[in-house]
Design an enzyme around this catalytic site. Structure first.
Site, PDB file in Angstrom:
ATOM      1  CD  GLU A 276      -2.901  -0.999  -0.018  1.00 51.73           C
ATOM      2  OE1 GLU A 276      -3.455   0.091  -0.268  1.00 51.73           O
ATOM      3  OE2 GLU A 276      -3.046  -2.007  -0.732  1.00 51.73           O
ATOM      4  CD1 TRP A 279      -1.097  -0.787  -4.118  1.00 49.41           C
ATOM      5  CD2 TRP A 279      -1.499   0.411  -5.964  1.00 49.41           C
ATOM      6  NE1 TRP A 279      -1.612  -1.635  -5.085  1.00 49.41           N
ATOM      7  CE2 TRP A 279      -1.869  -0.925  -6.214  1.00 49.41           C
ATOM      8  CE3 TRP A 279      -1.658   1.362  -6.974  1.00 49.41           C
ATOM      9  CZ2 TRP A 279      -2.395  -1.339  -7.438  1.00 49.41           C
ATOM     10  CZ3 TRP A 279      -2.189   0.948  -8.192  1.00 49.41           C
ATOM     11  CH2 TRP A 279      -2.548  -0.378  -8.416  1.00 49.41           C
ATOM     12  CD1 TRP A 308     -18.697  11.378 -18.394  1.00 53.35           C
ATOM     13  CD2 TRP A 308     -19.036   9.409 -17.376  1.00 53.35           C
ATOM     14  NE1 TRP A 308     -17.483  10.741 -18.304  1.00 53.35           N
ATOM     15  CE2 TRP A 308     -17.660   9.523 -17.685  1.00 53.35           C
ATOM     16  CE3 TRP A 308     -19.481   8.254 -16.737  1.00 53.35           C
ATOM     17  CZ2 TRP A 308     -16.740   8.537 -17.384  1.00 53.35           C
ATOM     18  CZ3 TRP A 308     -18.567   7.263 -16.425  1.00 53.35           C
ATOM     19  CH2 TRP A 308     -17.217   7.401 -16.748  1.00 53.35           C
ATOM     20  CG  ASN A 343      -8.355   1.092   0.310  1.00 52.27           C
ATOM     21  OD1 ASN A 343      -8.386   2.154  -0.293  1.00 52.27           O
ATOM     22  ND2 ASN A 343      -7.864  -0.016  -0.223  1.00 52.27           N
ATOM     23  CD1 TRP A 361     -14.076   9.257 -14.774  1.00 49.27           C
ATOM     24  CD2 TRP A 361     -12.692  10.229 -13.321  1.00 49.27           C
ATOM     25  NE1 TRP A 361     -13.089   9.893 -15.500  1.00 49.27           N
ATOM     26  CE2 TRP A 361     -12.220  10.490 -14.635  1.00 49.27           C
ATOM     27  CE3 TRP A 361     -11.980  10.730 -12.242  1.00 49.27           C
ATOM     28  CZ2 TRP A 361     -11.075  11.233 -14.892  1.00 49.27           C
ATOM     29  CZ3 TRP A 361     -10.831  11.488 -12.493  1.00 49.27           C
ATOM     30  CH2 TRP A 361     -10.394  11.723 -13.800  1.00 49.27           C
ATOM     31  CD1 TRP A 384     -12.037   9.132  -6.246  1.00 50.51           C
ATOM     32  CD2 TRP A 384     -13.768   8.401  -7.452  1.00 50.51           C
ATOM     33  NE1 TRP A 384     -13.145   9.144  -5.442  1.00 50.51           N
ATOM     34  CE2 TRP A 384     -14.223   8.708  -6.144  1.00 50.51           C
ATOM     35  CE3 TRP A 384     -14.678   7.925  -8.382  1.00 50.51           C
ATOM     36  CZ2 TRP A 384     -15.553   8.549  -5.762  1.00 50.51           C
ATOM     37  CZ3 TRP A 384     -16.009   7.772  -7.997  1.00 50.51           C
ATOM     38  CH2 TRP A 384     -16.433   8.074  -6.708  1.00 50.51           C
TER      39      TRP A 384
END
Length: 473
Positions: A276, A279, A308, A343, A361, A384
C-alpha cells in the site's frame, strides 16, 4: 549570522523532515520556520473541513515543538498560491534570509508556485527536497527511462531498489544555541470552514502519530492482509491522514514496519501494507510525469468519450447514503460523519457511482476530497481512475462490482451496515444486504429507500456506454 528559513507545507513534523534537518545542519545559523495558509486555494482544491481542523491542530503542535528547539514559527494567511509567493519574498527580505528550505510537492499548481518563487528570489538560495516519498520521482523507471504505466512492474522495480539500500530517516534537530523560546505562544487559527475530528481515530500531533505507527507495525501490520478488507474490523492503520499532512513520512513508515516485520520486504508478514505504501508512491510518481492528471484528465484518452448520465437526484442519493444499496450507503455515511472511509468501501462506493449510476468519476473524486480527512490528490485521483477504468493499471471497464455481493462478502452479517444504517436494525442476518426483498416477503415497511437502479440493467447500460466510447475513439 546567516538566516535559514524553512517553509512548511505538507510536512508538519520535526522527525525525518529533510528540509528542516538541512536548515539546522549549520549549528550557528539562525533558523526560522514559516507556514502560509491559503484558504481560497484550498477551497479550489476541495480541502475538507475536517482536514482543515486536523491541520490546525497539528500546526499548533508543530509550533510548540519548534519553540522547544528554539525555532520560531511565523504564520501568514493569504488568499492563494500566487499571494504566498509574495509572502515568502517579504519574509525573506524582512528577516535577511540567505537560504530557503522546503520539501517538494508534486501537484501541478504547487510545482508551478515553487518554480515561480525561485525566479522571484534573486538573492536567496532555494533548496528543495524529495521528502514526501521513499524514493524520488524519476528514480524508478523502465529500461527505456520511461515512467511505468502498470503497478506490478513498478512495484517489482521499486522493491529491487529498496533491497539495494533503504532510505534512511534523519533525526529531529537539536535545540538551537539560543535555547528554547520562552513565553506563551499565540494560538494559530485559520479562516476556513472546520469540522471537529475524533482524536481517538486520527492523530492530532506528531507524538500521537508516531505512537500509532509503532502500535500498528507491532500488532496490526502482520495481520493486515487477513483483516484489511472487512470494515467492521479495525484492521487498517488509519495513518493516511498523517501521511497526507506530513505528520509522518513514508520513510518512517517503511523503517518502523521493517523493524517490527523484517520479512515484509521479501513477501512475508507486513508485505501487503508495504504494498500500500508503494501504491502511494506509484500515484505520486505518476502524477509528476503526467501533470494532466492534476487537471482531471483521464490517463486512458478514449474514456473521455464515455457519455455520462447527468442525474443530480441519483448523485445526491449517493452523496447522502440513500441509494438503497446498504454497503454503499453505510460507506458514504461513514465518510460524511467521520471524514474517513474504509479502503475496500472506497472501491465499492466509487464503482457504484461510475459503473451503476454512470456518473462521471470526477464528480465522485471532488466529493471525496471535500469530505475526506485524508484527502490527497494523487491517491484520490489514482483510486477514482482505477475504479472508473480510466487510469493506468485500471480495472478493465467490463469488470463491475456487484454492490450486493460485495456487501455479502466483506460485511457478511451486516455488522458494519447496522452501525451506520440504524433504520435497518430489525432486518435479520444476511437479509440486510437485500432489505427490500426481506421486507416484502414479511410484510414490513422500511424507512429506507428502494434501490435507485437495478444493478443488472445498470451493468448492461454501462458496458454499452464504454464500448461505444472505445469504438468511437
Amino acid at each position: 549570522m546567516t538566516t535559514h528559513l524553512v517553509w512548511f507545507r505538507a510536512d508538519l513534523r520535526l522527525h525525518d523532515n529533510l528540509a528542516l534537518a538541512a536548515a539546522c545542519r549549520d549549528r550557528h545559523a539562525r533558523v526560522l520556520a514559516l507556514f502560509i495558509a491559503t484558504p481560497e486555494q484550498w477551497q479550489a482544491h476541495h480541502m475538507s473541513p475536517r482536514q482543515a481542523a486536523l491541520l490546525v491542530s497539528q500546526l499548533n503542535a508543530l509550533q510548540q515543538a519548534l519553540a522547544e528547539k528554539g525555532i520560531p514559527l511565523l504564520f501568514k494567511q493569504v488568499a492563494d498560491f500566487a499571494a504566498s509567493i509574495e509572502a515568502v519574498k517579504q519574509v525573506c527580505e524582512q528577516e535577511h534570509v540567505s537560504d530557503l528550505f522546503y520539501n517538494y510537492q508534486y501537484e501541478l499548481n504547487e510545482r508551478q508556485r515553487d518554480a515561480q518563487l525561485e525566479k522571484t528570489l534573486n538573492d536567496v538560495v532555494c533548496q528543495g527536497f524529495d521528502d514526501s516519498v521513499m524514493l524520488a520521482p524519476g528514480s524508478v523507471m523502465t529500461g527505456n527511462h520511461q515512467m511505468y504505466k502498470v503497478f506490478t512492474p513498478f512495484k517489482n522495480a521499486y522493491l529491487r531498489r529498496l533491497m539495494d539500500g533503504l532510505p534512511e530517516c534523519v533525526a529531529a534537530p537539536s535545540v538551537r544555541e539560543s535555547g528554547p523560546l520562552t513565553g506563551a505562544l499565540a494560538t494559530i487559527n485559520i479562516h476556513y470552514p472546520q469540522e471537529p475530528f475524533d482524536e481517538q481515530l486520527f492523530a492530532a500531533d506528531e507524538a500521537a502519530a508516531i505512537a500509532r505507527l509503532r502500535e500498528f507495525c507491532r500488532h496490526g501490520a502482520g495481520e493486515y492482509e487477513q483483516r484489511r478488507d472487512y470494515p467492521a474490523i479495525d484492521g487498517t492503520s488509519r495513518l493516511s491522514a498523517c501521511l497526507t499532512l506530513g505528520v509522518l513520512s513514508p520513510r518512517q513508515c517503511l523503517n518502523r514496519l521493517l523493524a517490527e516485520q523484517p520479512q515484509a520486504l521479501s513477501g512475508g508478514a507486513g508485505a501487503v501494507w508495504l504494498n500500500e505504501l508503494i501504491w502511494r508512491e506509484f500515484y505520486r510518481h505518476l502524477m509528476t510525469y503526467n501533470p494532466s492528471l492534476c487537471r482531471y484528465r483521464p490517463f486512458i484518452a478514449w474514456t473521455d468519450n464515455v457519455q455520462w448520465q447527468q442525474d443530480e437526484a441519483q448523485l445526491a442519493a449517493w452523496k447522502n447514503g440513500k441509494t438503497g444499496y446498504p454497503i454503499v450507503d453505510a460507506a458514504m455515511r461513514q465518510m460524511n460523519a467521520t471524514g474517513w472511509m474504509h479502503n475496500r468501501l472506497r472501491m465499492i462506493a466509487a464503482s457504484f457511482l461510475v459503473k451503476d449510476l454512470l456518473i462521471d468519476w470526477r464528480s465522485g473524486e471532488r466529493y471525496f476530497m471535500s469530505r475526506l480527512i485524508d484527502g490527497d490528490l494523487a491517491a484520490n485521483n489514482g483510486g477514482w481512475q482505477w475504479a472508473a477504468s480510466t487510469g493506468t493499471d485500471a480495472a478493465p471497464y467490463f469488470r463491475i462490482f456487484n454492490p450486493t455481493t460485495q456487501g455479502e462478502k466483506f460485511d457478511r452479517d451486516g455488522e458494519f451496515i447496522r452501525q451506520w444504517l440504524p433504520e435497518l436494525k430489525e432486518v435479520p442476518g444476511k437479509a440486510i444486504h437485500s432489505p427490500w426483498e426481506w421486507a416484502e416477503k414479511n410484510g414490513v415497511t422500511l424507512d429506507y429507500p428502494r434501490p435507485v437502479v437495478d444493478h443488472k440493467q445498470a451493468r448492461k447500460t454501462t458496458l454499452a456506454a464504454y464500448e461505444a466510447a472505445r469504438k468511437g475513439a
